[in-house]
Scaffold this motif. Structure first.
Motif, PDB file in Angstrom:
ATOM      1  N   PHE A  53       0.804  -1.211  -0.028  1.00  0.00           N
ATOM      2  CA  PHE A  53      -0.033   0.219   0.107  1.00  0.00           C
ATOM      3  C   PHE A  53       0.847   1.200   0.002  1.00  0.00           C
ATOM      4  O   PHE A  53       0.474   2.282  -0.539  1.00  0.00           O
ATOM      5  N   GLU A  54       1.884   1.270   0.707  1.00  0.00           N
ATOM      6  CA  GLU A  54       2.849   2.363   0.761  1.00  0.00           C
ATOM      7  C   GLU A  54       3.617   2.586  -0.668  1.00  0.00           C
ATOM      8  O   GLU A  54       3.526   3.778  -1.205  1.00  0.00           O
ATOM      9  N   GLU A  55       3.708   1.451  -1.489  1.00  0.00           N
ATOM     10  CA  GLU A  55       4.651   1.795  -2.794  1.00  0.00           C
ATOM     11  C   GLU A  55       3.314   2.118  -3.745  1.00  0.00           C
ATOM     12  O   GLU A  55       3.555   3.167  -4.337  1.00  0.00           O
ATOM     13  N   MET A  56       2.116   1.656  -3.594  1.00  0.00           N
ATOM     14  CA  MET A  56       1.046   2.120  -4.484  1.00  0.00           C
ATOM     15  C   MET A  56       0.823   3.707  -4.035  1.00  0.00           C
ATOM     16  O   MET A  56       0.283   4.685  -5.151  1.00  0.00           O
ATOM     17  N   THR A  57       0.744   3.994  -2.862  1.00  0.00           N
ATOM     18  CA  THR A  57       0.424   5.523  -2.509  1.00  0.00           C
ATOM     19  C   THR A  57       1.459   6.419  -3.091  1.00  0.00           C
ATOM     20  O   THR A  57       1.066   7.749  -3.493  1.00  0.00           O
ATOM     21  N   ARG A  58       2.808   6.018  -2.877  1.00  0.00           N
ATOM     22  CA  ARG A  58       3.908   6.876  -3.349  1.00  0.00           C
ATOM     23  C   ARG A  58       3.572   6.862  -4.780  1.00  0.00           C
ATOM     24  O   ARG A  58       3.959   7.957  -5.450  1.00  0.00           O
ATOM     25  N   GLU A  59       3.370   5.945  -5.558  1.00  0.00           N
ATOM     26  CA  GLU A  59       3.391   5.845  -7.081  1.00  0.00           C
ATOM     27  C   GLU A  59       1.999   7.027  -7.403  1.00  0.00           C
ATOM     28  O   GLU A  59       1.914   7.424  -8.633  1.00  0.00           O
ATOM     29  N   GLU A  60       1.087   7.026  -6.584  1.00  0.00           N
ATOM     30  CA  GLU A  60       0.124   7.995  -6.860  1.00  0.00           C
ATOM     31  C   GLU A  60       0.327   9.276  -6.656  1.00  0.00           C
ATOM     32  O   GLU A  60      -0.456  10.191  -7.029  1.00  0.00           O
ATOM     33  N   GLY A  61       1.506   9.727  -6.194  1.00  0.00           N
ATOM     34  CA  GLY A  61       2.049  11.013  -5.918  1.00  0.00           C
ATOM     35  C   GLY A  61       1.358  11.682  -4.693  1.00  0.00           C
ATOM     36  O   GLY A  61       1.192  13.109  -4.835  1.00  0.00           O
ATOM     37  N   ILE A 111       1.194  10.139   3.558  1.00  0.00           N
ATOM     38  CA  ILE A 111       1.304   8.716   3.074  1.00  0.00           C
ATOM     39  C   ILE A 111       0.934   7.635   4.392  1.00  0.00           C
ATOM     40  O   ILE A 111       0.281   6.945   4.123  1.00  0.00           O
ATOM     41  N   GLY A 112       1.379   8.152   5.502  1.00  0.00           N
ATOM     42  CA  GLY A 112       1.300   7.284   6.501  1.00  0.00           C
ATOM     43  C   GLY A 112      -0.177   6.985   6.916  1.00  0.00           C
ATOM     44  O   GLY A 112      -0.644   5.875   7.196  1.00  0.00           O
ATOM     45  N   LYS A 113      -0.886   8.155   7.163  1.00  0.00           N
ATOM     46  CA  LYS A 113      -2.323   8.112   7.077  1.00  0.00           C
ATOM     47  C   LYS A 113      -3.063   7.082   6.193  1.00  0.00           C
ATOM     48  O   LYS A 113      -3.894   6.511   6.484  1.00  0.00           O
ATOM     49  N   ILE A 114      -2.584   7.439   4.984  1.00  0.00           N
ATOM     50  CA  ILE A 114      -3.490   6.905   3.872  1.00  0.00           C
ATOM     51  C   ILE A 114      -3.242   5.411   3.905  1.00  0.00           C
ATOM     52  O   ILE A 114      -4.052   4.470   3.627  1.00  0.00           O
ATOM     53  N   VAL A 115      -2.027   5.019   4.171  1.00  0.00           N
ATOM     54  CA  VAL A 115      -1.547   3.726   4.081  1.00  0.00           C
ATOM     55  C   VAL A 115      -2.191   2.963   5.289  1.00  0.00           C
ATOM     56  O   VAL A 115      -2.715   1.803   5.143  1.00  0.00           O
ATOM     57  N   GLU A 116      -2.362   3.285   6.488  1.00  0.00           N
ATOM     58  CA  GLU A 116      -3.272   2.786   7.605  1.00  0.00           C
ATOM     59  C   GLU A 116      -4.601   2.679   7.331  1.00  0.00           C
ATOM     60  O   GLU A 116      -5.421   1.657   7.613  1.00  0.00           O
ATOM     61  N   GLY A 117      -5.312   3.580   6.605  1.00  0.00           N
ATOM     62  CA  GLY A 117      -6.367   3.538   6.095  1.00  0.00           C
ATOM     63  C   GLY A 117      -6.778   2.405   5.099  1.00  0.00           C
ATOM     64  O   GLY A 117      -7.796   1.873   5.186  1.00  0.00           O
ATOM     65  N   ARG A 118      -5.681   2.248   4.197  1.00  0.00           N
ATOM     66  CA  ARG A 118      -5.883   1.009   3.400  1.00  0.00           C
ATOM     67  C   ARG A 118      -5.761  -0.373   3.873  1.00  0.00           C
ATOM     68  O   ARG A 118      -6.457  -1.340   3.713  1.00  0.00           O
ATOM     69  N   VAL A 119      -4.907  -0.437   4.872  1.00  0.00           N
ATOM     70  CA  VAL A 119      -4.625  -1.713   5.779  1.00  0.00           C
ATOM     71  C   VAL A 119      -5.987  -1.938   6.433  1.00  0.00           C
ATOM     72  O   VAL A 119      -6.302  -3.081   6.487  1.00  0.00           O
TER      73      VAL A 119
END
Length: 277
Positions: A211-219, A225-233
Protein backbone atom coordinates in the motif's frame (compact mmCIF):
# COMPACT_ATOMS: atom_id res chain seq x y z
CA UNK A 1 -11.47 -61.12 -29.65
CA UNK A 2 -14.93 -61.10 -28.08
CA UNK A 3 -17.33 -58.34 -29.03
CA UNK A 4 -18.01 -55.89 -26.24
CA UNK A 5 -21.48 -54.96 -25.05
CA UNK A 6 -21.53 -51.19 -24.49
CA UNK A 7 -24.03 -51.63 -21.67
CA UNK A 8 -21.39 -53.72 -19.87
CA UNK A 9 -18.79 -51.03 -20.55
CA UNK A 10 -21.05 -48.44 -18.96
CA UNK A 11 -21.83 -50.68 -15.96
CA UNK A 12 -18.14 -51.47 -15.48
CA UNK A 13 -17.29 -47.77 -15.52
CA UNK A 14 -19.99 -47.03 -12.93
CA UNK A 15 -18.64 -49.75 -10.62
CA UNK A 16 -14.93 -49.05 -10.98
CA UNK A 17 -14.86 -45.35 -12.07
CA UNK A 18 -12.21 -46.34 -14.63
CA UNK A 19 -12.02 -44.64 -18.03
CA UNK A 20 -14.32 -45.75 -20.84
CA UNK A 21 -11.49 -47.10 -23.02
CA UNK A 22 -9.91 -48.91 -20.06
CA UNK A 23 -13.26 -50.60 -19.36
CA UNK A 24 -13.64 -51.60 -23.00
CA UNK A 25 -10.12 -53.06 -23.11
CA UNK A 26 -10.67 -54.96 -19.85
CA UNK A 27 -13.86 -56.56 -21.20
CA UNK A 28 -12.11 -57.46 -24.42
CA UNK A 29 -9.18 -59.01 -22.56
CA UNK A 30 -11.52 -60.96 -20.27
CA UNK A 31 -13.56 -62.09 -23.29
CA UNK A 32 -16.70 -60.60 -21.82
CA UNK A 33 -16.25 -62.01 -18.29
CA UNK A 34 -17.49 -59.07 -16.22
CA UNK A 35 -16.01 -60.13 -12.86
CA UNK A 36 -12.66 -60.81 -14.48
CA UNK A 37 -12.79 -57.39 -16.14
CA UNK A 38 -13.28 -55.77 -12.71
CA UNK A 39 -10.27 -57.68 -11.39
CA UNK A 40 -8.14 -56.66 -14.40
CA UNK A 41 -8.97 -53.00 -13.86
CA UNK A 42 -8.06 -53.21 -10.19
CA UNK A 43 -4.76 -54.90 -10.99
CA UNK A 44 -4.02 -52.21 -13.55
CA UNK A 45 -4.92 -49.56 -10.99
CA UNK A 46 -2.55 -51.00 -8.40
CA UNK A 47 0.31 -51.00 -10.94
CA UNK A 48 -0.42 -47.40 -11.91
CA UNK A 49 -0.48 -45.94 -8.37
CA UNK A 50 3.11 -44.71 -8.56
CA UNK A 51 2.56 -43.14 -11.96
CA UNK A 52 -0.15 -40.89 -10.53
CA UNK A 53 2.02 -39.19 -7.94
CA UNK A 54 2.78 -36.25 -10.23
CA UNK A 55 -0.80 -35.84 -11.42
CA UNK A 56 -3.05 -33.08 -10.07
CA UNK A 57 -5.95 -33.93 -7.76
CA UNK A 58 -7.98 -30.74 -8.09
CA UNK A 59 -11.49 -32.14 -7.71
CA UNK A 60 -12.97 -33.78 -4.65
CA UNK A 61 -15.15 -32.89 -1.71
CA UNK A 62 -15.28 -31.47 1.78
CA UNK A 63 -16.57 -33.93 4.40
CA UNK A 64 -18.11 -33.05 7.76
CA UNK A 65 -18.46 -35.03 10.98
CA UNK A 66 -20.07 -33.62 14.13
CA UNK A 67 -20.35 -35.04 17.64
CA UNK A 68 -23.10 -33.09 19.35
CA UNK A 69 -22.90 -29.28 19.35
CA UNK A 70 -19.34 -28.88 20.63
CA UNK A 71 -17.10 -31.06 18.47
CA UNK A 72 -16.73 -31.18 14.68
CA UNK A 73 -14.23 -31.98 11.94
CA UNK A 74 -13.81 -31.02 8.30
CA UNK A 75 -11.65 -32.86 5.79
CA UNK A 76 -10.82 -31.94 2.20
CA UNK A 77 -10.13 -35.08 0.19
CA UNK A 78 -9.16 -34.75 -3.46
CA UNK A 79 -9.35 -36.73 -6.66
CA UNK A 80 -8.73 -35.90 -10.31
CA UNK A 81 -12.22 -35.80 -11.83
CA UNK A 82 -15.74 -34.92 -10.78
CA UNK A 83 -16.84 -38.36 -12.02
CA UNK A 84 -14.93 -39.99 -9.15
CA UNK A 85 -15.93 -37.22 -6.70
CA UNK A 86 -19.61 -38.03 -7.10
CA UNK A 87 -19.04 -41.78 -6.82
CA UNK A 88 -20.25 -43.77 -3.84
CA UNK A 89 -16.88 -45.36 -3.10
CA UNK A 90 -15.02 -42.04 -2.93
CA UNK A 91 -17.69 -40.51 -0.70
CA UNK A 92 -17.64 -43.53 1.61
CA UNK A 93 -13.86 -43.15 1.96
CA UNK A 94 -14.27 -39.47 2.82
CA UNK A 95 -16.87 -40.32 5.48
CA UNK A 96 -14.55 -42.93 7.01
CA UNK A 97 -11.62 -40.52 7.08
CA UNK A 98 -13.49 -37.58 8.63
CA UNK A 99 -15.00 -39.88 11.27
CA UNK A 100 -11.49 -41.14 12.07
CA UNK A 101 -10.15 -37.56 12.24
CA UNK A 102 -12.78 -36.48 14.76
CA UNK A 103 -12.18 -39.59 16.87
CA UNK A 104 -8.37 -39.40 16.92
CA UNK A 105 -7.55 -35.70 16.31
CA UNK A 106 -4.17 -36.26 14.62
CA UNK A 107 -1.55 -33.51 14.77
CA UNK A 108 -1.25 -33.01 11.02
CA UNK A 109 -1.81 -34.72 7.66
CA UNK A 110 1.40 -36.76 7.98
CA UNK A 111 0.26 -38.14 11.34
CA UNK A 112 -3.19 -38.81 9.93
CA UNK A 113 -1.77 -40.85 7.04
CA UNK A 114 0.21 -43.04 9.45
CA UNK A 115 -2.75 -43.60 11.80
CA UNK A 116 -4.99 -46.64 11.35
CA UNK A 117 -8.60 -47.76 11.19
CA UNK A 118 -10.16 -51.07 10.09
CA UNK A 119 -6.74 -52.73 10.14
CA UNK A 120 -5.00 -50.41 7.67
CA UNK A 121 -3.24 -47.08 7.82
CA UNK A 122 -5.06 -44.15 6.25
CA UNK A 123 -2.39 -44.09 3.55
CA UNK A 124 -3.12 -47.74 2.74
CA UNK A 125 -6.83 -46.94 2.47
CA UNK A 126 -5.98 -44.12 0.05
CA UNK A 127 -3.71 -46.39 -2.00
CA UNK A 128 -6.46 -49.00 -2.22
CA UNK A 129 -8.92 -46.37 -3.45
CA UNK A 130 -6.29 -45.03 -5.83
CA UNK A 131 -5.87 -48.47 -7.38
CA UNK A 132 -9.60 -49.22 -7.54
CA UNK A 133 -10.72 -45.85 -8.87
CA UNK A 134 -7.80 -45.24 -11.21
CA UNK A 135 -7.09 -41.73 -9.96
CA UNK A 136 -4.77 -39.95 -7.57
CA UNK A 137 -6.58 -39.72 -4.23
CA UNK A 138 -5.16 -37.54 -1.48
CA UNK A 139 -6.07 -35.77 1.75
CA UNK A 140 -5.20 -32.11 1.45
CA UNK A 141 -6.11 -30.80 4.89
CA UNK A 142 -8.36 -31.23 7.90
CA UNK A 143 -9.46 -29.26 10.94
CA UNK A 144 -11.09 -30.07 14.28
CA UNK A 145 -12.91 -27.59 16.53
CA UNK A 146 -13.93 -28.44 20.08
CA UNK A 147 -15.66 -26.52 22.85
CA UNK A 148 -18.33 -23.87 22.98
CA UNK A 149 -21.07 -24.22 20.37
CA UNK A 150 -20.14 -25.29 16.84
CA UNK A 151 -22.34 -24.72 13.82
CA UNK A 152 -21.63 -26.02 10.32
CA UNK A 153 -22.64 -25.25 6.77
CA UNK A 154 -21.94 -27.35 3.68
CA UNK A 155 -22.39 -25.91 0.22
CA UNK A 156 -22.69 -27.65 -3.15
CA UNK A 157 -21.41 -25.56 -6.06
CA UNK A 158 -23.02 -28.15 -8.37
CA UNK A 159 -26.18 -30.03 -7.31
CA UNK A 160 -24.87 -33.21 -8.96
CA UNK A 161 -21.66 -33.19 -6.92
CA UNK A 162 -20.87 -33.55 -3.19
CA UNK A 163 -20.17 -30.44 -1.09
CA UNK A 164 -17.20 -28.41 -2.33
CA UNK A 165 -17.33 -25.83 0.47
CA UNK A 166 -17.51 -26.54 4.19
CA UNK A 167 -17.53 -24.10 7.11
CA UNK A 168 -17.36 -24.55 10.89
CA UNK A 169 -18.14 -21.64 13.23
CA UNK A 170 -17.39 -21.82 16.96
CA UNK A 171 -19.38 -19.58 19.32
CA UNK A 172 -18.91 -19.14 23.05
CA UNK A 173 -22.51 -20.16 23.74
CA UNK A 174 -25.34 -21.92 21.87
CA UNK A 175 -27.14 -20.00 19.14
CA UNK A 176 -27.97 -22.17 16.14
CA UNK A 177 -29.37 -19.34 14.01
CA UNK A 178 -26.36 -17.05 14.45
CA UNK A 179 -23.91 -19.90 13.89
CA UNK A 180 -25.66 -20.85 10.65
CA UNK A 181 -25.87 -17.24 9.45
CA UNK A 182 -22.17 -16.65 10.04
CA UNK A 183 -21.19 -19.99 8.51
CA UNK A 184 -23.20 -19.18 5.37
CA UNK A 185 -21.62 -15.73 5.28
CA UNK A 186 -18.13 -17.27 5.50
CA UNK A 187 -18.95 -19.74 2.74
CA UNK A 188 -19.95 -16.89 0.43
CA UNK A 189 -17.38 -14.22 1.37
CA UNK A 190 -14.28 -16.38 1.95
CA UNK A 191 -12.63 -14.55 4.88
CA UNK A 192 -9.05 -15.61 5.50
CA UNK A 193 -8.73 -14.70 9.19
CA UNK A 194 -11.04 -14.32 12.19
CA UNK A 195 -10.07 -10.76 13.14
CA UNK A 196 -7.28 -8.21 12.70
CA UNK A 197 -5.35 -9.64 15.65
CA UNK A 198 -5.37 -13.07 13.98
CA UNK A 199 -3.48 -11.92 10.89
CA UNK A 200 0.22 -12.88 11.05
CA UNK A 201 2.54 -9.89 11.43
CA UNK A 202 4.42 -10.76 8.24
CA UNK A 203 1.19 -10.70 6.24
CA UNK A 204 0.26 -7.26 7.59
CA UNK A 205 3.75 -5.96 6.88
CA UNK A 206 3.63 -7.24 3.30
CA UNK A 207 0.29 -5.52 2.68
CA UNK A 208 1.49 -2.31 4.35
CA UNK A 209 4.57 -2.16 2.11
CA UNK A 210 2.43 -2.76 -0.96
CA UNK A 211 0.00 0.00 0.00
CA UNK A 212 2.88 2.37 0.72
CA UNK A 213 4.35 1.70 -2.72
CA UNK A 214 0.97 2.24 -4.38
CA UNK A 215 0.41 5.48 -2.45
CA UNK A 216 3.82 6.89 -3.42
CA UNK A 217 3.23 5.98 -7.08
CA UNK A 218 -0.02 7.93 -6.92
CA UNK A 219 2.00 11.02 -5.96
CA UNK A 220 0.36 11.61 -2.59
CA UNK A 221 2.03 14.17 -0.27
CA UNK A 222 4.74 12.60 1.88
CA UNK A 223 3.12 13.89 5.08
CA UNK A 224 -0.14 12.11 4.22
CA UNK A 225 1.28 8.73 3.18
CA UNK A 226 1.29 7.17 6.66
CA UNK A 227 -2.37 7.98 7.29
CA UNK A 228 -3.43 6.83 3.82
CA UNK A 229 -1.56 3.54 4.21
CA UNK A 230 -3.17 2.83 7.59
CA UNK A 231 -6.57 3.55 6.07
CA UNK A 232 -5.87 1.05 3.31
CA UNK A 233 -4.67 -1.57 5.78
CA UNK A 234 -7.91 -1.12 7.73
CA UNK A 235 -9.82 -1.52 4.48
CA UNK A 236 -7.93 -4.75 3.83
CA UNK A 237 -9.04 -6.04 7.24
CA UNK A 238 -12.65 -5.35 6.26
CA UNK A 239 -12.20 -7.47 3.15
CA UNK A 240 -10.33 -10.42 4.63
CA UNK A 241 -11.23 -10.81 8.34
CA UNK A 242 -14.52 -12.46 9.21
CA UNK A 243 -15.53 -10.20 12.09
CA UNK A 244 -14.84 -6.99 10.15
CA UNK A 245 -16.51 -8.04 6.91
CA UNK A 246 -19.87 -6.44 6.11
CA UNK A 247 -22.54 -9.00 7.03
CA UNK A 248 -24.16 -10.38 3.86
CA UNK A 249 -27.68 -10.23 5.31
CA UNK A 250 -27.26 -6.61 6.44
CA UNK A 251 -24.24 -4.81 4.99
CA UNK A 252 -24.79 -1.84 7.32
CA UNK A 253 -23.22 -3.86 10.12
CA UNK A 254 -20.15 -6.08 10.42
CA UNK A 255 -20.28 -9.78 11.22
CA UNK A 256 -18.75 -8.96 14.60
CA UNK A 257 -21.50 -6.44 15.31
CA UNK A 258 -24.17 -8.96 14.30
CA UNK A 259 -22.72 -11.50 16.74
CA UNK A 260 -22.47 -8.89 19.50
CA UNK A 261 -26.10 -7.84 19.03
CA UNK A 262 -27.12 -11.46 19.52
CA UNK A 263 -25.08 -11.86 22.69
CA UNK A 264 -22.46 -14.28 21.37
CA UNK A 265 -18.73 -14.19 20.63
CA UNK A 266 -17.19 -15.88 17.60
CA UNK A 267 -14.20 -17.84 18.89
CA UNK A 268 -13.00 -19.47 15.68
CA UNK A 269 -14.00 -20.55 12.20
CA UNK A 270 -12.74 -22.91 9.51
CA UNK A 271 -13.55 -22.64 5.81
CA UNK A 272 -12.47 -25.19 3.21
CA UNK A 273 -13.18 -24.97 -0.51
CA UNK A 274 -11.98 -27.76 -2.76
CA UNK A 275 -8.83 -26.72 -4.59
CA UNK A 276 -8.62 -23.31 -2.89
CA UNK A 277 -5.89 -22.20 -0.47
Amino acid sequence: MASVNMADVKRLREITAAGMMDCKKALEESEGDFDRAVELLRLKGAKDVGKRESRTASNGLVALKQDGDSSAALVEINCETDFVAKGERFQELAEQVVTHVLATKPADVAALLESSFDGKTVKEHLDTANAALGEKIEIRRFAVLEGGYIGAYMHKTDPALPPAVGVLVQLDKPNAEVAKDIAQHAAAMAPQYLKAESVPAEVVEKERKLFEEMTREEGKPEAAIGKIVEGRVNGWYKDFTLLQQAFVKDNKKSVGKYAEENGVEVLAFVRFKVGQA
